[in-house]
Design an enzyme around this catalytic site. Structure first.
Site, PDB file in Angstrom:
ATOM      1  N   HIS A 354      18.968  90.805  36.440  1.00 55.01           N
ATOM      2  CA  HIS A 354      19.947  90.655  35.481  1.00 55.01           C
ATOM      3  C   HIS A 354      19.601  90.294  34.179  1.00 55.01           C
ATOM      4  O   HIS A 354      18.866  89.255  33.953  1.00 55.01           O
ATOM      5  CB  HIS A 354      20.879  89.635  35.877  1.00 55.01           C
ATOM      6  CG  HIS A 354      22.612  89.555  35.228  1.00 55.01           C
ATOM      7  ND1 HIS A 354      23.377  90.459  35.678  1.00 55.01           N
ATOM      8  CD2 HIS A 354      22.616  88.878  33.928  1.00 55.01           C
ATOM      9  CE1 HIS A 354      24.472  90.408  34.678  1.00 55.01           C
ATOM     10  NE2 HIS A 354      24.110  89.419  33.723  1.00 55.01           N
ATOM     11  N   ALA A 355      19.902  91.025  33.010  1.00 53.25           N
ATOM     12  CA  ALA A 355      19.323  90.650  31.734  1.00 53.25           C
ATOM     13  C   ALA A 355      19.755  89.290  31.301  1.00 53.25           C
ATOM     14  O   ALA A 355      20.782  88.838  31.346  1.00 53.25           O
ATOM     15  CB  ALA A 355      20.025  91.742  30.821  1.00 53.25           C
ATOM     16  N   HIS A 383      22.276  93.745  22.888  1.00 51.93           N
ATOM     17  CA  HIS A 383      22.941  92.388  23.036  1.00 51.93           C
ATOM     18  C   HIS A 383      21.932  91.244  23.341  1.00 51.93           C
ATOM     19  O   HIS A 383      22.119  90.072  22.807  1.00 51.93           O
ATOM     20  CB  HIS A 383      23.811  92.518  24.436  1.00 51.93           C
ATOM     21  CG  HIS A 383      24.611  91.175  25.141  1.00 51.93           C
ATOM     22  ND1 HIS A 383      25.762  91.207  24.872  1.00 51.93           N
ATOM     23  CD2 HIS A 383      23.990  90.177  25.625  1.00 51.93           C
ATOM     24  CE1 HIS A 383      26.001  89.811  25.483  1.00 51.93           C
ATOM     25  NE2 HIS A 383      24.935  89.390  26.157  1.00 51.93           N
ATOM     26  N   GLU A 384      20.827  91.567  24.041  1.00 52.14           N
ATOM     27  CA  GLU A 384      19.899  90.485  24.471  1.00 52.14           C
ATOM     28  C   GLU A 384      19.340  90.071  23.143  1.00 52.14           C
ATOM     29  O   GLU A 384      18.973  88.879  23.010  1.00 52.14           O
ATOM     30  CB  GLU A 384      18.775  90.901  25.278  1.00 52.14           C
ATOM     31  CG  GLU A 384      19.621  91.209  26.785  1.00 52.14           C
ATOM     32  CD  GLU A 384      20.286  90.323  27.334  1.00 52.14           C
ATOM     33  OE1 GLU A 384      20.394  88.876  27.079  1.00 52.14           O
ATOM     34  OE2 GLU A 384      21.157  90.443  28.238  1.00 52.14           O
ATOM     35  N   HIS A 387      20.846  87.543  21.048  1.00 51.31           N
ATOM     36  CA  HIS A 387      20.573  86.063  21.491  1.00 51.31           C
ATOM     37  C   HIS A 387      19.296  85.325  20.903  1.00 51.31           C
ATOM     38  O   HIS A 387      19.174  84.464  20.194  1.00 51.31           O
ATOM     39  CB  HIS A 387      20.327  86.111  22.937  1.00 51.31           C
ATOM     40  CG  HIS A 387      21.849  86.091  23.617  1.00 51.31           C
ATOM     41  ND1 HIS A 387      22.806  85.396  23.636  1.00 51.31           N
ATOM     42  CD2 HIS A 387      21.908  86.806  24.795  1.00 51.31           C
ATOM     43  CE1 HIS A 387      23.654  85.836  24.500  1.00 51.31           C
ATOM     44  NE2 HIS A 387      23.374  86.800  25.426  1.00 51.31           N
ATOM     45  N   GLU A 412      27.341  85.600  22.848  1.00 53.69           N
ATOM     46  CA  GLU A 412      27.492  86.702  23.476  1.00 53.69           C
ATOM     47  C   GLU A 412      27.703  87.948  22.258  1.00 53.69           C
ATOM     48  O   GLU A 412      27.750  88.848  22.813  1.00 53.69           O
ATOM     49  CB  GLU A 412      28.408  86.570  24.557  1.00 53.69           C
ATOM     50  CG  GLU A 412      28.027  85.583  25.627  1.00 53.69           C
ATOM     51  CD  GLU A 412      26.685  85.835  26.118  1.00 53.69           C
ATOM     52  OE1 GLU A 412      26.230  86.894  26.363  1.00 53.69           O
ATOM     53  OE2 GLU A 412      26.080  84.838  26.700  1.00 53.69           O
ATOM     54  N   TRP A 484      40.310  85.616  44.802  1.00 50.29           N
ATOM     55  CA  TRP A 484      39.695  86.352  43.874  1.00 50.29           C
ATOM     56  C   TRP A 484      40.478  87.712  43.673  1.00 50.29           C
ATOM     57  O   TRP A 484      40.588  88.270  42.391  1.00 50.29           O
ATOM     58  CB  TRP A 484      38.059  86.722  44.445  1.00 50.29           C
ATOM     59  CG  TRP A 484      37.322  87.594  43.664  1.00 50.29           C
ATOM     60  CD1 TRP A 484      37.207  88.891  44.125  1.00 50.29           C
ATOM     61  CD2 TRP A 484      36.643  87.490  42.578  1.00 50.29           C
ATOM     62  NE1 TRP A 484      36.155  89.626  43.255  1.00 50.29           N
ATOM     63  CE2 TRP A 484      35.847  88.735  42.282  1.00 50.29           C
ATOM     64  CE3 TRP A 484      36.531  86.428  41.681  1.00 50.29           C
ATOM     65  CZ2 TRP A 484      34.995  88.597  41.205  1.00 50.29           C
ATOM     66  CZ3 TRP A 484      35.366  86.489  40.621  1.00 50.29           C
ATOM     67  CH2 TRP A 484      34.631  87.911  40.411  1.00 50.29           C
ATOM     68  N   ARG A 488      42.067  89.938  40.565  1.00 53.96           N
ATOM     69  CA  ARG A 488      41.655  91.330  40.456  1.00 53.96           C
ATOM     70  C   ARG A 488      42.609  92.217  40.238  1.00 53.96           C
ATOM     71  O   ARG A 488      42.825  93.018  39.198  1.00 53.96           O
ATOM     72  CB  ARG A 488      40.522  91.883  41.161  1.00 53.96           C
ATOM     73  CG  ARG A 488      39.319  90.800  41.376  1.00 53.96           C
ATOM     74  CD  ARG A 488      38.149  91.233  40.575  1.00 53.96           C
ATOM     75  NE  ARG A 488      37.405  92.627  41.329  1.00 53.96           N
ATOM     76  CZ  ARG A 488      36.770  93.230  41.034  1.00 53.96           C
ATOM     77  NH1 ARG A 488      36.562  93.388  39.519  1.00 53.96           N
ATOM     78  NH2 ARG A 488      36.134  94.305  41.558  1.00 53.96           N
ATOM     79  N   HIS A 512      27.158  86.146  37.854  1.00 50.81           N
ATOM     80  CA  HIS A 512      27.503  84.882  36.986  1.00 50.81           C
ATOM     81  C   HIS A 512      27.849  83.685  38.062  1.00 50.81           C
ATOM     82  O   HIS A 512      27.987  82.775  37.602  1.00 50.81           O
ATOM     83  CB  HIS A 512      28.496  85.069  35.831  1.00 50.81           C
ATOM     84  CG  HIS A 512      27.860  86.097  34.829  1.00 50.81           C
ATOM     85  ND1 HIS A 512      27.751  87.350  35.162  1.00 50.81           N
ATOM     86  CD2 HIS A 512      27.122  85.808  33.563  1.00 50.81           C
ATOM     87  CE1 HIS A 512      27.158  87.898  34.135  1.00 50.81           C
ATOM     88  NE2 HIS A 512      26.915  87.256  33.101  1.00 50.81           N
ATOM     89  N   ARG A 521      33.021  83.079  27.897  1.00 46.19           N
ATOM     90  CA  ARG A 521      32.401  83.614  26.785  1.00 46.19           C
ATOM     91  C   ARG A 521      32.196  85.095  26.585  1.00 46.19           C
ATOM     92  O   ARG A 521      32.256  85.604  25.480  1.00 46.19           O
ATOM     93  CB  ARG A 521      30.851  83.091  27.039  1.00 46.19           C
ATOM     94  CG  ARG A 521      30.196  83.415  28.070  1.00 46.19           C
ATOM     95  CD  ARG A 521      28.717  83.000  28.398  1.00 46.19           C
ATOM     96  NE  ARG A 521      28.649  81.471  28.501  1.00 46.19           N
ATOM     97  CZ  ARG A 521      27.747  80.999  28.666  1.00 46.19           C
ATOM     98  NH1 ARG A 521      26.554  81.540  28.949  1.00 46.19           N
ATOM     99  NH2 ARG A 521      27.741  79.547  28.806  1.00 46.19           N
ATOM    100  N   TYR A 522      32.427  85.909  27.758  1.00 43.34           N
ATOM    101  CA  TYR A 522      32.298  87.376  27.470  1.00 43.34           C
ATOM    102  C   TYR A 522      33.629  87.941  27.201  1.00 43.34           C
ATOM    103  O   TYR A 522      33.703  89.033  26.299  1.00 43.34           O
ATOM    104  CB  TYR A 522      31.940  87.810  28.815  1.00 43.34           C
ATOM    105  CG  TYR A 522      30.367  87.462  29.118  1.00 43.34           C
ATOM    106  CD1 TYR A 522      29.145  87.861  28.473  1.00 43.34           C
ATOM    107  CD2 TYR A 522      30.210  86.640  30.267  1.00 43.34           C
ATOM    108  CE1 TYR A 522      27.921  87.378  28.661  1.00 43.34           C
ATOM    109  CE2 TYR A 522      28.862  86.280  30.587  1.00 43.34           C
ATOM    110  CZ  TYR A 522      27.730  86.503  29.719  1.00 43.34           C
ATOM    111  OH  TYR A 522      26.620  86.103  30.077  1.00 43.34           O
TER     112      TYR A 522
HETATM  113  N1  ASP Z   1      23.989  91.113  29.371  1.00 42.62           N
HETATM  114  C1  ASP Z   1      24.087  90.100  30.197  1.00 42.62           C
HETATM  115  C2  ASP Z   1      25.504  89.537  30.270  1.00 42.62           C
HETATM  116  O1  ASP Z   1      26.024  89.762  29.427  1.00 42.62           O
HETATM  117  C3  ASP Z   1      23.233  88.955  30.023  1.00 42.62           C
HETATM  118  C4  ASP Z   1      23.529  87.928  28.878  1.00 42.62           C
HETATM  119  O2  ASP Z   1      24.743  87.472  28.771  1.00 42.62           O
HETATM  120  O3  ASP Z   1      22.773  87.968  28.155  1.00 42.62           O
HETATM  121  O4  ASP Z   1      25.788  89.048  31.575  1.00 42.62           O
HETATM  122  N1  SER Z   2      26.619  90.910  30.602  1.00 39.16           N
HETATM  123  C1  SER Z   2      27.839  90.453  31.295  1.00 39.16           C
HETATM  124  C2  SER Z   2      27.892  91.093  32.456  1.00 39.16           C
HETATM  125  O1  SER Z   2      26.969  91.619  33.032  1.00 39.16           O
HETATM  126  C3  SER Z   2      29.021  90.811  30.387  1.00 39.16           C
HETATM  127  O2  SER Z   2      29.068  92.175  29.868  1.00 39.16           O
HETATM  128  O3  SER Z   2      28.894  90.708  33.177  1.00 39.16           O
HETATM  129 ZN    ZN Z   3      24.401  87.462  26.741  1.00 39.24          ZN
END
Ligand code: ASP
Ligand code: SER
Ligand code: ZN
Length: 613
Positions: A354-355, A383-384, A387, A412, A484, A488, A512, A521-522
């Site tokens: 996972h990134a 995205h990364e 950060h 984010e 959950w 959804r 996560h 946060r996302y």
């Molecule tokens: N791109 C991934 C995600 O948002 C990891 C990150 O937050 O950097 O989960």
């Molecule tokens: N990177 C986050 C995820 O994978 C949100 O886009 O869930």
């Molecule tokens: Zn991120």
């Protein structure tokens, strides 16, 4: 305080060198953090000394713990997990000492920075353990490390291994409902082994949060936004209400098209959409089934295709992304970024794919990804890097306790904001396409964007709604899975394609949850990035439609962005937002503006359909 390696905040310290009296007895106050009731009266000077001690301790210990975490996540073995658990236990204990210590100054009349830094310390941990119980801190750290290893290695309780990248590829490329369903179900065979551990984690971390004066961990997480925790939850709902009509319209159209494709048996025309048909393992972004829903007369630009045609390697994709940031005036990343990052999935050992983006020290920035050559991954790389550039900006000017983002949604949002400028015009500039499509390309482009950005919104909202319910006890362990799926269904209008029971632990199949990375946060980022984009385009003097604006090469815009990044957490996020956009409030009208032409088109398509679920 957040020490961010992208998605994780870590308090770093080593009990080996510091012992559990980390706050030391060098200052009058700091040794009193968990011991007998404080006798002498604390002063503002004590508070300052306490802060200085904290900044020094964390500065000394940060790099060590970051490196242990890096090694364990890029090379999962029994031994590296052991080391990670130990290091994280140590830093947790010290984090708890400082958090408890900080709380003791709360009634004093203190200057702004001292007060704010104490707040950073009080709120810094993601999962606190109880004070005065090193055994529980150890247990919690071991659980965290184990959960992350289960997810990273894809190993189910029976020892069988599942490959998330492969299964995800099936989800995104197949249109055989049975194959899709199998891949969907297979990945969810990994997470049941997490369930007991997760239940225990909730118990221990809740005790920790209560020791720090919070109702539970969820309440603690909601307290990190410079406003009343309940007001924050209401704010999320308010913003969701702004965008919900757009989501509903998209859902309606996609459901109808899936029904056309798969028929009533597999994809009913009413009710929730079965979760395995949307091209993504969690149905959180739908871009992979774009072809099914494309407006007639234009497929838009398939970036995956273009990257492949142009022989883009993972490194070349990262270089291209970096060049966007340097075009805004940011300095290139240091040489060590290129030599120390993990860009590809290791061939001979397990790693957490996972990134994520890491700041190891003031000069050492990295990403960890298993890059696939797809348009989706090209976005994730931006995205990364967002950060990393954020981290470097605040690391260079802020004291340690202010090294974080205005709020975690800002962290984010930055890379995504930049990636919103990956327009056809930009793709032409970098030679990925030969010709910019005319205005007839707009609808397909917006539809592709909506399938990722709009589709994501309710998922971004519900993940922590679930966790809030879990931490508050509203959901008991024997209701975790049911709870959950209720969320959804309610928020996403997506349902499980086959019967699920409490023997399943489907939340654990999403990174996560086992990684204990907060998720609100996302959601915030998906709103903020449009708000930022609209503002930056304004500064750039772009007067055309928002979706055609690109800030590429614009140094003035880069300056404005950098000014906000450099603030770190030194001011409430509302101040940071105001400095950049002139407004103190999150505002989803930028999302609405951006997608306005698409919304009109969707409404036409849906005119004779019964929408909703
Ligand atoms: N791109 C991934 C995600 O948002 C990891 C990150 O937050 O950097 O989960
Ligand atoms: N990177 C986050 C995820 O994978 C949100 O886009 O869930
Ligand atoms: Zn991120």
């Amino acid at each position: 305080m957040t020490f961010i390696k992208s998605t994780t905040s870590i308090f770093v310290a080593s009990a080996l060198t510091l012992g559990l009296t980390a706050c030391g007895d060098e200052s009058a106050t700091s040794s009193k953090t968990t011991s007998a009731p404080v006798q002498q009266k604390l002063t503002a000077e004590d508070a300052k000394a306490f802060i200085a001690k904290a900044e020094k301790t964390f500065a000394e210990q940060y790099e060590y713990a970051a490196k242990v975490a890096w090694v364990s996540q890029t090379f999962i073995t029994e031994d590296t997990q052991y080391l990670e658990a130990k290091s994280s236990e140590e830093l947790k204990l010290i984090g708890i000492e400082f958090a408890n210590g900080a709380a003791k100054f709360k009634d004093l009349d203190l200057d702004y920075d001292t007060k704010r830094k104490l707040d950073m310390l009080r709120l810094g941990l993601t999962l606190p353990a109880p004070a005065d119980a090193p055994d529980l801190a150890a247990e919690l750290a071991q659980i965290e490390s184990k959960l992350s290893a289960i997810y990273g290695s894809g190993e189910a309780a029976d020892g069988k291994k599942y490959d998330l990248i492969k299964l995800s590829r099936t989800l995104s490329t197949s249109d055989d409902p049975e194959e899709l369903l199998n891949a969907w179900v297979d990945w969810r065979k990994v997470s049941p082994a997490m369930k007991d551990k997760y239940v225990r984690l909730v118990e221990i971390a809740n005790q920790g949060a209560q020791d720090l004066g919070f109702k539970d961990v969820g309440a603690m997480w909601r307290s990190k936004y410079d406003m009343d925790p309940d007001a924050f939850a209401a704010e999320m709902d308010r913003v969701w209400d702004q965008v919900k009509p757009l989501y509903d319209a998209l859902h309606c159209h996609v459901r109808a098209k899936l029904n056309d494709k798969y028929g009533d048996e597999v994809a009913p025309v009413q009710g929730e959409i079965p979760a395995h048909l949307l091209g993504n393992m969690w149905a959180q972004t739908w871009g992979n089934v774009y072809d099914l829903v494309a407006p007639e007369g234009g497929s838009g630009i398939d970036v995956t295709e273009k990257l492949l045609e142009n022989d883009y390697t993972p490194v070349k994709m990262v270089e291209q992304a970096e060049s966007f940031f340097t075009s805004l005036g940011f300095e290139p990343l240091p040489e060590t970024f290129w030599t120390r990052s993990m860009f590809e999935k290791p061939v001979d050992h397990d790693a957490v794919c996972h990134a994520s983006a890491w700041d190891m020290s003031e000069t050492d920035y990295r990403i960890k990804m298993c890059i696939q050559t797809t348009g989706e991954e090209f976005n994730v790389i931006h995205h990364e890097l967002g950060h990393n550039f954020y981290q470097r900006a605040y690391n260079q000017v802020q004291p340690l306790l202010y090294r974080g983002s205005a709020n975690d949604g800002f962290h984010e949002a930055i890379g995504d904001t930049v990636a919103l400028s990956i327009t056809p015009k930009y793709l032409k500039e970098i030679g990925l396409i030969e010709q910019e499509p005319d205005a007839s390309g707009d609808l397909p482009f917006l539809m592709r964007m909506a399938m990722d950005k709009v589709a994501f919104l309710p998922f971004g909202l519900m993940v922590d709604k679930w966790r809030w319910q879990v931490f508050s006890g509203e959901l008991k362990p024997d209701q975790y899975n049911e709870g959950w799926w209720k969320l959804r269904e309610q928020y996403q209008g997506v349902k499980a394609p086959v019967l699920r029971t409490e023997n399943d632990f489907d939340p654990g199949a999403k990174y996560h949850i086992p990684a204990n990375t907060p998720y609100s946060r996302y959601f915030l980022a998906h709103i903020l990035q449009f708000q930022f984009h609209r503002e930056l385009c304004n500064i750039a003097g772009e007067t055309g439609p928002l979706h055609r604006c690109s800030i590429y090469n614009n140094k003035e815009v880069g300056k404005k962005l950098n000014a906000m990044l450099e603030m770190g957490t030194s001011k409430p996020w509302q101040d940071a937002l105001e400095a950049m956009t002139g407004s103190r409030d999150m505002d989803a009208t930028a999302v609405i503006d951006y997608f306005a032409p698409l919304k009109t088109w969707l409404d036409e398509q849906n005119a004779n359909r019964q929408c909703g679920w």
